[in-house]
Motif scaffolding. Structure first.
Motif, PDB file in Angstrom:
ATOM      1  N   GLY A 288      98.978 -17.227  30.991  1.00  0.00           N
ATOM      2  CA  GLY A 288      98.805 -15.995  30.225  1.00  0.00           C
ATOM      3  C   GLY A 288      98.356 -16.287  28.801  1.00  0.00           C
ATOM      4  N   PHE A 289      98.974 -17.296  28.201  1.00  0.00           N
ATOM      5  CA  PHE A 289      98.605 -17.677  26.835  1.00  0.00           C
ATOM      6  C   PHE A 289      97.142 -18.123  26.771  1.00  0.00           C
ATOM      7  N   MET A 290      96.751 -18.972  27.718  1.00  0.00           N
ATOM      8  CA  MET A 290      95.365 -19.471  27.719  1.00  0.00           C
ATOM      9  C   MET A 290      94.367 -18.344  27.961  1.00  0.00           C
ATOM     10  N   SER A 291      94.709 -17.483  28.896  1.00  0.00           N
ATOM     11  CA  SER A 291      93.784 -16.421  29.267  1.00  0.00           C
ATOM     12  C   SER A 291      93.668 -15.350  28.192  1.00  0.00           C
ATOM     13  N   ARG A 292      94.816 -14.859  27.728  1.00  0.00           N
ATOM     14  CA  ARG A 292      94.794 -13.709  26.826  1.00  0.00           C
ATOM     15  C   ARG A 292      94.691 -14.106  25.362  1.00  0.00           C
ATOM     16  N   ARG A 293      95.421 -15.130  24.961  1.00  0.00           N
ATOM     17  CA  ARG A 293      95.429 -15.489  23.544  1.00  0.00           C
ATOM     18  C   ARG A 293      94.223 -16.343  23.170  1.00  0.00           C
ATOM     19  N   LEU A 294      93.939 -17.352  24.030  1.00  0.00           N
ATOM     20  CA  LEU A 294      92.837 -18.255  23.714  1.00  0.00           C
ATOM     21  C   LEU A 294      91.506 -17.794  24.305  1.00  0.00           C
ATOM     22  N   GLY A 295      91.573 -16.821  25.196  1.00  0.00           N
ATOM     23  CA  GLY A 295      90.348 -16.320  25.813  1.00  0.00           C
ATOM     24  C   GLY A 295      89.795 -17.225  26.900  1.00  0.00           C
ATOM     25  N   LEU A 296      90.608 -18.181  27.354  1.00  0.00           N
ATOM     26  CA  LEU A 296      90.158 -19.117  28.396  1.00  0.00           C
ATOM     27  C   LEU A 296      90.606 -18.605  29.766  1.00  0.00           C
ATOM     28  N   THR A 297      89.860 -17.639  30.312  1.00  0.00           N
ATOM     29  CA  THR A 297      90.269 -17.113  31.622  1.00  0.00           C
ATOM     30  C   THR A 297      90.212 -18.215  32.690  1.00  0.00           C
ATOM     31  N   PHE A 298      89.337 -19.179  32.467  1.00  0.00           N
ATOM     32  CA  PHE A 298      89.414 -20.404  33.261  1.00  0.00           C
ATOM     33  C   PHE A 298      89.717 -21.549  32.308  1.00  0.00           C
ATOM     34  N   PRO A 299      90.768 -22.286  32.535  1.00  0.00           N
ATOM     35  CA  PRO A 299      91.646 -22.348  33.694  1.00  0.00           C
ATOM     36  C   PRO A 299      92.908 -21.479  33.602  1.00  0.00           C
ATOM     37  N   GLY A 300      92.992 -20.598  32.561  1.00  0.00           N
ATOM     38  CA  GLY A 300      94.215 -19.826  32.382  1.00  0.00           C
ATOM     39  C   GLY A 300      94.601 -18.985  33.583  1.00  0.00           C
ATOM     40  N   ARG A 301      93.610 -18.261  34.110  1.00  0.00           N
ATOM     41  CA  ARG A 301      93.917 -17.332  35.194  1.00  0.00           C
ATOM     42  C   ARG A 301      94.387 -18.027  36.478  1.00  0.00           C
ATOM     43  N   PRO A 302      93.746 -19.123  36.903  1.00  0.00           N
ATOM     44  CA  PRO A 302      94.264 -19.832  38.086  1.00  0.00           C
ATOM     45  C   PRO A 302      95.687 -20.367  37.893  1.00  0.00           C
ATOM     46  N   ILE A 303      95.996 -20.819  36.667  1.00  0.00           N
ATOM     47  CA  ILE A 303      97.366 -21.302  36.395  1.00  0.00           C
ATOM     48  C   ILE A 303      98.337 -20.132  36.494  1.00  0.00           C
ATOM     49  N   LEU A 304      97.930 -19.010  35.909  1.00  0.00           N
ATOM     50  CA  LEU A 304      98.755 -17.798  35.968  1.00  0.00           C
ATOM     51  C   LEU A 304      98.996 -17.396  37.423  1.00  0.00           C
ATOM     52  N   TYR A 305      97.946 -17.450  38.211  1.00  0.00           N
ATOM     53  CA  TYR A 305      98.030 -17.076  39.625  1.00  0.00           C
ATOM     54  C   TYR A 305      99.041 -17.954  40.358  1.00  0.00           C
ATOM     55  N   GLU A 306      98.997 -19.265  40.095  1.00  0.00           N
ATOM     56  CA  GLU A 306      99.958 -20.175  40.726  1.00  0.00           C
ATOM     57  C   GLU A 306     101.384 -19.816  40.296  1.00  0.00           C
ATOM     58  N   GLY A 307     101.541 -19.478  39.029  1.00  0.00           N
ATOM     59  CA  GLY A 307     102.851 -19.089  38.513  1.00  0.00           C
ATOM     60  C   GLY A 307     103.381 -17.842  39.200  1.00  0.00           C
ATOM     61  N   VAL A 308     102.508 -16.862  39.358  1.00  0.00           N
ATOM     62  CA  VAL A 308     102.924 -15.608  40.021  1.00  0.00           C
ATOM     63  C   VAL A 308     103.291 -15.886  41.479  1.00  0.00           C
TER      64      VAL A 308
END
Lengths: 144, 118
Positions: free
Chosen positions: B79-99
């Motif tokens: 979430g931090f990488m995707s939303r705060r840093l704007g790095l949807t990749f790799p942020g979103r896949p990491i988030l997905y694994e977490g969920v």
């Protein structure tokens, strides 16, 4: 109507403003204000009842922490979704210069033995510096 | 991941969305379900909302559920990488694994709440 004075904490400048507004405090020692600098009261997160104003409105204070903008949006959202009209529940923000130091003072209160004194000393210093601003803004005659 | 991305607001909010109470839908019993990002206000905002509900005589109309215990480190990092840093990749896949890791815990929490509401 319930009027809630909102600040970073419930028990510092908002409780002084509320006490001025309800005529419970006009001059003298801040320490005489019931609940002033009482961080246990603040930690509960519940609104703190201070008294009634001359029109019979109930006056409370509420602390929302350092990120007051987040809490401010949440309490307004709460009022909207619960269908509470503004003439029943009103929020008034209380700001004074140096309020972030007051928030810090509240955190210092957790230090054993000297925490409360640090909290009082820093809060007293900042609030006394701004007491005229609070008095002018939250006098009983002001339409807050 | 496509199913998760179809959920309203999932990994789509920004800094200005914290504190906004958003309607998500109704459950089968007609209860309205809302979400709220509390940033670092944590427990305080729970108490504030319950306190205000109590003050206005609406305590029985409100249930505040803290979802933070179900957030694992992958969700935080993603979430931090995707939303705060704007790095949807790799942020979103990491988030997905977490969920995915936390999913059954979330299901269990929802089931518990529904039992409580009956």
């Amino acid at each position: 109507m319930k009027i809630i004075l909102v600040g970073t904490t419930a028990v510092h400048h908002p409780i002084v403003a509320a006490s001025l507004y309800t005529r419970q405090f006009e001059h003298g020692q801040l320490g005489r204000i019931d609940g002033y600098c009482d961080m246990y009261l603040d930690k509960s997160g519940y609104p703190v009842y201070v008294g009634d104003d001359q029109e019979g409105n109930q006056i409370y204070t509420l602390g929302l922490g350092r990120r007051i903008d987040v809490g401010w949006r949440a309490i307004h959202g709460f009022r909207d979704i619960m269908g509470i009209p503004e003439n029943e529940l009103r929020f008034v923000d209380v700001h004074i210069p140096g309020e972030s130091y007051i928030w810090l003072a509240g955190k210092l209160a957790a230090i054993p033995l000297i925490g409360y004194r640090l909290n009082r000393a820093l809060s007293d210093y900042i609030i006394y510096r701004n007491i005229n601003l609070l008095r002018d803004t939250y006098s009983p005659e002001s339409n807050i | 991941m496509p199913e998760l991305m179809q959920i309203p607001y999932f990994d789509k909010t920004d800094q200005n969305d914290f504190g906004i109470i958003r309607f998500m839908g109704q459950d089968e019993n007609g209860h309205e379900i809302y979400i709220l990002g509390k940033r670092n206000l944590g427990w305080r905002l729970n108490s504030v909302l319950v306190g205000l509900a109590d003050l206005t005589g609406k305590k029985d109309d409100l249930m505040v559920v803290n979802c933070l215990p179900y957030v694992n480190w992958m969700m935080m990092l993603g979430g931090f990488m995707s939303r705060r840093l704007g790095l949807t990749f790799p942020g979103r896949p990491i988030l997905y694994e977490g969920v995915k890791t936390s999913f059954m815990n979330l299901v269990s929490m929802v089931t518990t709440i529904k039992v409580k509401l009956v």
